[in-house]
Write a protein that holds these residues in place. Structure first.
Motif, PDB file in Angstrom:
ATOM      1  N   UNK A 178      -2.164  34.528  64.591  1.00 58.72           N
ATOM      2  CA  UNK A 178      -2.699  33.565  65.481  1.00 58.72           C
ATOM      3  C   UNK A 178      -3.203  32.598  64.269  1.00 58.72           C
ATOM      4  N   UNK A 179      -3.060  31.214  63.923  1.00 57.36           N
ATOM      5  CA  UNK A 179      -3.458  30.653  62.842  1.00 57.36           C
ATOM      6  C   UNK A 179      -4.444  29.118  63.652  1.00 57.36           C
ATOM      7  N   UNK A 180      -4.799  29.036  62.891  1.00 58.00           N
ATOM      8  CA  UNK A 180      -5.227  27.356  63.031  1.00 58.00           C
ATOM      9  C   UNK A 180      -4.447  26.314  61.655  1.00 58.00           C
ATOM     10  N   UNK A 181      -3.803  25.890  62.684  1.00 59.93           N
ATOM     11  CA  UNK A 181      -2.978  24.644  61.754  1.00 59.93           C
ATOM     12  C   UNK A 181      -3.460  23.497  61.348  1.00 59.93           C
ATOM     13  N   UNK A 182      -4.676  23.485  62.183  1.00 60.22           N
ATOM     14  CA  UNK A 182      -4.935  22.086  62.134  1.00 60.22           C
ATOM     15  C   UNK A 182      -6.416  21.909  61.151  1.00 60.22           C
ATOM     16  N   UNK A 183      -6.774  23.205  60.198  1.00 59.94           N
ATOM     17  CA  UNK A 183      -7.377  23.558  58.460  1.00 59.94           C
ATOM     18  C   UNK A 183      -6.315  24.228  57.838  1.00 59.94           C
ATOM     19  N   UNK A 184      -5.706  23.933  56.759  1.00 59.66           N
ATOM     20  CA  UNK A 184      -4.926  24.099  56.471  1.00 59.66           C
ATOM     21  C   UNK A 184      -5.792  25.272  55.216  1.00 59.66           C
ATOM     22  N   UNK A 185      -6.639  25.375  55.319  1.00 60.77           N
ATOM     23  CA  UNK A 185      -7.247  26.632  54.052  1.00 60.77           C
ATOM     24  C   UNK A 185      -7.358  27.567  54.863  1.00 60.77           C
ATOM     25  N   UNK A 186      -7.881  27.641  55.747  1.00 60.02           N
ATOM     26  CA  UNK A 186      -7.832  28.084  57.105  1.00 60.02           C
ATOM     27  C   UNK A 186      -6.087  28.789  57.913  1.00 60.02           C
ATOM     28  N   UNK A 187      -5.632  27.821  57.016  1.00 62.30           N
ATOM     29  CA  UNK A 187      -4.545  29.006  57.913  1.00 62.30           C
ATOM     30  C   UNK A 187      -4.174  29.401  56.281  1.00 62.30           C
ATOM     31  N   UNK A 188      -3.951  28.733  55.931  1.00 62.20           N
ATOM     32  CA  UNK A 188      -3.437  30.107  54.716  1.00 62.20           C
ATOM     33  C   UNK A 188      -4.505  31.813  54.293  1.00 62.20           C
ATOM     34  N   UNK A 189      -5.059  31.499  54.855  1.00 66.75           N
ATOM     35  CA  UNK A 189      -6.295  32.490  55.227  1.00 66.75           C
ATOM     36  C   UNK A 189      -5.472  33.253  56.170  1.00 66.75           C
ATOM     37  N   UNK A 190      -5.343  32.696  57.300  1.00 64.40           N
ATOM     38  CA  UNK A 190      -4.664  33.259  58.005  1.00 64.40           C
ATOM     39  C   UNK A 190      -3.445  33.940  57.902  1.00 64.40           C
ATOM     40  N   UNK A 191      -3.019  33.516  57.219  1.00 64.12           N
ATOM     41  CA  UNK A 191      -0.790  33.699  56.631  1.00 64.12           C
ATOM     42  C   UNK A 191      -1.707  35.138  55.797  1.00 64.12           C
ATOM     43  N   UNK A 192      -2.792  34.524  54.662  1.00 59.68           N
ATOM     44  CA  UNK A 192      -2.283  36.037  54.368  1.00 59.68           C
ATOM     45  C   UNK A 192      -3.183  37.458  55.082  1.00 59.68           C
ATOM     46  N   UNK A 193      -3.877  36.948  55.543  1.00 56.84           N
ATOM     47  CA  UNK A 193      -4.308  38.184  56.603  1.00 56.84           C
ATOM     48  C   UNK A 193      -3.468  39.063  57.604  1.00 56.84           C
ATOM     49  N   UNK A 194      -2.348  37.815  57.720  1.00 53.45           N
ATOM     50  CA  UNK A 194      -1.014  37.793  58.769  1.00 53.45           C
ATOM     51  C   UNK A 194      -0.568  39.290  57.957  1.00 53.45           C
ATOM     52  N   UNK A 195      -0.320  38.524  56.159  1.00 50.15           N
ATOM     53  CA  UNK A 195       0.707  39.508  55.788  1.00 50.15           C
ATOM     54  C   UNK A 195       0.293  40.968  55.329  1.00 50.15           C
ATOM     55  N   UNK A 196      -1.379  41.061  55.509  1.00 51.47           N
ATOM     56  CA  UNK A 196      -1.405  42.762  54.902  1.00 51.47           C
ATOM     57  C   UNK A 196      -1.251  43.145  56.636  1.00 51.47           C
TER      58      UNK A 196
END
Length: 303
Positions: A178-196
């Protein structure tokens, strides 16, 4: 298919034979598969993907019955797998696998209930460890993805999915992302964690690059998220082309029509040599692949 275990069995020919005993479906590991659905009150030419619409009261009634049966059936399987997920809480990867098996069983069952004829092409590309991307114009797309993505695949959804009754909780229990689309910085960090997580656990990913559902079936512009995931995971991208789903179940409608559907897996697009400075170029490249393979009625409008 390369995947083993119960999830592969659920998508295999043997499972198809078992399902045939009561559904009349036959899914094999072939590049082209035609699933014939029961049609009511409509003349259809599946070869030309042409059918005559019938919005008479009887067809609408049958459609409503199918939708209700889909909903009830999905609730039953969701409850069953929720119990399984709770038992498997200490084993995250097993929950992912069980989530995929749930999707294989439930997705195929729902498509059988709806009765649309389905043609599947390029099934040999459906067992790659990859980032699977799909165009999105109908709820039917979700059912197809649940059914056809390989075991060991996770999805990415907005964090609010947890509030969807029963299904949202199962999504979280299945250890999907899951990602937080309302917060761009949090969304980017979530994408990095997802890729990892995808790399560390040898998983595939499924994502809708348009970011939302098309209202009329025409391809929308792609978001950059799938490219960022490819850059960080170095997974190949496997495009899945859906045609006809926007005609079968239109946005805002509760009438499912027996339009013929096609699911086409394209050859993997390698991302080993992709670089971050060409992100926009890669987005256009993949978008053009879709525009080339979609029928005229689903191609993006020229601006």
């Amino acid at each position: 298919m390369k995947n083993c275990g119960m999830g592969t069995f659920m998508r295999s020919r043997r499972f198809g034979s078992y399902f045939d005993a009561w559904s009349g479906l036959d899914l094999g590991a072939q590049s082209q598969v035609v699933v014939k659905g029961e049609l009511e009150g409509k003349k259809q030419k599946t070869r030309d993907n042409v059918y005559v619409e019938d919005d008479g009261w009887l067809c609408v009634l049958i459609s409503w019955i199918r939708i209700v049966v889909c909903f009830v059936s999905m609730m039953v399987t969701t409850l069953v797998w929720a119990v399984i997920m709770l038992v498997l809480l200490p084993w995250p990867y097993q929950r992912i696998r069980q989530g995929n098996i749930y999707g294989h069983v439930t997705g195929r069952m729902l498509m059988w209930i709806l009765g649309n004829p389905i043609k599947i092409e390029g099934a040999e590309y459906s067992s790659e460890k990859a980032i699977y991307i799909c165009n999105h114009a109908s709820p039917i797309d979700i059912f197809l993805i649940m059914w056809l993505t390989p075991t060991g695949t996770v999805g990415i959804a907005k964090k609010e999915i947890i509030f969807y009754p029963l299904f949202g909780q199962l999504y979280v229990l299945a250890n999907h992302l899951r990602i937080d689309r309302s917060n761009p910085a949090a969304a980017i960090e979530s994408m990095k964690e997802a890729a990892q997580a995808i790399v560390e656990n040898n998983l595939s990913l499924i994502i809708f690059p348009e970011g939302t559902r098309s209202k009329d079936g025409r391809l929308l512009p792609f978001k950059k998220g799938f490219v960022h995931m490819a850059l960080q995971s170095r997974r190949p991208i496997v495009p899945i082309i859906f045609t006809g789903t926007h005609m079968a179940w239109r946005k805002g409608s509760m009438h499912v029509r027996p339009a013929p559907l096609t699911v086409k897996f394209l050859p993997p697009i390698r991302t080993d040599d992709w670089t971050a400075d060409k992100t926009e170029e890669y987005v256009r490249l993949v978008h053009d692949v879709y525009a080339k393979n979609l029928p005229d009625c689903q191609k993006p409008l020229q601006r």
